[in-house]
Every structure is written in structure tokens, then in C-alpha cells.
Design an enzyme around this catalytic site. Structure first.
Site, PDB file in Angstrom:
ATOM      1  N   TYR A  43      30.009 -16.684   6.496  1.00 21.57           N
ATOM      2  CA  TYR A  43      30.138 -16.167   5.224  1.00 21.57           C
ATOM      3  C   TYR A  43      29.661 -14.878   5.026  1.00 21.57           C
ATOM      4  CZ  TYR A  43      32.476 -19.976   2.581  1.00 21.57           C
ATOM      5  OH  TYR A  43      33.169 -21.040   2.265  1.00 21.57           O
ATOM      6  N   ASP A 103      35.690 -20.784  -4.291  1.00 23.95           N
ATOM      7  CA  ASP A 103      35.486 -20.596  -5.585  1.00 23.95           C
ATOM      8  C   ASP A 103      36.265 -19.371  -6.142  1.00 23.95           C
ATOM      9  OD1 ASP A 103      33.452 -22.438  -5.358  1.00 23.95           O
ATOM     10  OD2 ASP A 103      31.660 -20.891  -5.450  1.00 23.95           O
TER      11      ASP A 103
END
Length: 254
Positions: free
Chosen positions: A110, A52
Site C-alpha cells: 500500500y 474502503d
């Protein structure tokens, strides 16, 4: 024709994510500009993930089919000369022609970095998410374990996500204070939905604030209702940290 796999790292602060955008600067666009400057050809590139706006990567892979004969060990050097300081090519290697950086990925990890202090750090602006309240890390660590397993994570997918299938497997999670005021949440899985990690973090923060019961994560997952999960945490603290592929492509895990 060769199929080359590149590992890169980037600071996502000034980019609207990895994927090419019509009216905004992306990591992929800048990479393609550099490749064209070095090889004279604007070859298509395939990324391992879609990050993103404002999200970073410690390790990100893309593959490219090219006629260029630049040696693998020289390609990173050449591209780094053409790239801005916030993107770096770490290495390059040839892979089988059928290799696909996204579809052949087995596991991603992540990392979400939280600057847990009332005083902001001027050296970490845009690189962490700031949270000034005390964190009950033993409670949050226990809660993170309820994410582990294979479930329908629809409740942890933001509106606008294009995934038709929302079942994912989470292998490991942890949250701990790594050094001083830096708290890190780590999660690995076979794939992630739109804003999934950020919603996980937002849910943990709302557990910390007493807005969500600490033992309710499994129930939220079972209800598959986005409104029951927490807020979407800011993108600045999120990093794609590790990507893994199978031995059959390389003789060893990348």
C-alpha cells in the site's frame, strides 16, 4: 470455461469501495456492468482485496470464470470502451481454474500519499491527504521500522473489522519526501486488517505532533489496544499499489 485474471487501476473517489454494496456504487458493480455489456453475461468476479470508500488502486486484480471467447489481448480494450474514465483494465491473462485472486495473494503493498503543504493543490483533490505541518521524516522513518515483523496488529484494526485472526506479517515500511511537497508512506505485508494502513499513518502523524512517543509503536502492538494507537487517517491518500502472486500460477510473479 476459462478463468481469467485482470489487472485494473481505479480512482476510488466516487465509489464506496471495491466490494458490491446494496445501496451504494462500488467498483465491482461497475466492472460487472461493463462485463455484461461486453459479453452478454453477468459473471461473478473475485477481487484480490476489499478497499474502503474513497480508496484508490494503482494495481488491483480480479479473476472471473467465463464462457466468453474474447481473446485475452482484446478483453482489456473491449472493457475499457464500456468502463467510465476512472477505471481502467490494464491487462488480462488466463490462469488455472483453481486460481483465486484473494486467497492466492502472497504480498500486497500500500502507498499513502500526503500533500505536505499549507497550500492545497487543486489538481490533487480527492487523491491525497493534506497535512500542513512540518514532518520530521527521519524520526518517522525510524518509527516505521517498528511495524516490521509478525505481530498481532489488533491495536491497528478499526471496530467493525470482520477478521477473526489479527496476526499479520509486515515486510517493509518507509516514509519519505518523493518530490516537492509530496510525502509517501509505503508498507508491504502478507495482508492487512480493516483500516490498518490508515491507522498506521494516523499513528505516525500523532508521533509527529508529539501526542504519541516515537518509540512506543512496539508497546502499542503488544498491548493490542486500539485506543493507544493514533487516529484513522483519511482514505483519500491511500492506494493499493502492488499485488504479488507465486510463480506456480504464472511461471513468473505477476
Amino acid at each position: 470455461m476459462r478463468n481469467l485474471l485482470f489487472e485494473i487501476a481505479y480512482q476510488g473517489t466516487r465509489y464506496h469501495g471495491y466490494q458490491v454494496q446494496e445501496n451504494a456504487l462500488s467498483v465491482a458493480q461497475v466492472l460487472q456492468d461493463a462485463i455484461e455489456a461486453v459479453t452478454g453475461s453477468r459473471d461473478d468476479i473475485t477481487g484480490c482485496s476489499r478497499t474502503d470508500t474513497g480508496v484508490h488502486a494503482n494495481s488491483f486484480y480480479f479473476n472471473m470464470k467465463t464462457e466468453s471467447r474474447i481473446p485475452e489481448d482484446r478483453f482489456p480494450i473491449a472493457l475499457n470502451h464500456a468502463l467510465p474514465p476512472d477505471i481502467a483494465v490494464k491487462r488480462c491473462q488466463e490462469v488455472p481454474m483453481e486460481f483465486h485472486a484473494r486467497y492466492h495473494c502472497l504480498r500486497k503493498e500500500y502507498l499513502y500519499r500526503i500533500w505536505n503543504s499549507e497550500i492545497r493543490s487543486p489538481f490533487l483533490d480527492g487523491l491525497v491527504s493534506e497535512y500542513k505541518y512540518p514532518l520530521d521524516l527521519p524520526c518517522l522513518q525510524k518509527a516505521t521500522q517498528d511495524f516490521v515483523g509478525t505481530y498481532d496488529f489488533r491495536a491497528f484494526c478499526a471496530a467493525g473489522g470482520k477478521e477473526m485472526e489479527t496476526v499479520r506479517t509486515i515486510y517493509e515500511t518507509s516514509i519519505c519526501r518523493e518530490e516537492g511537497d509530496m510525502v509517501c508512506f509505503r508498507v508491504s505485508g502478507d495482508g492487512f486488517l480493516y483500516h490498518m494502513v490508515r491507522i498506521m499513518v494516523g499513528t505516525l502523524l500523532e508521533i509527529n505532533e508529539g501526542k504519541i512517543p516515537p518509540d512506543s509503536i512496539r508497546e502499542i502492538i503488544e498491548q493490542r489496544d486500539r485506543t493507544l494507537a493514533g487516529r484513522t487517517a483519511k482514505p483519500q491518500g491511500l492506494y493499493l499499489n502492488r499485488v504479488e502472486y507465486g510463480d506456480e500460477w504464472f511461471g513468473k510473479t505477476v
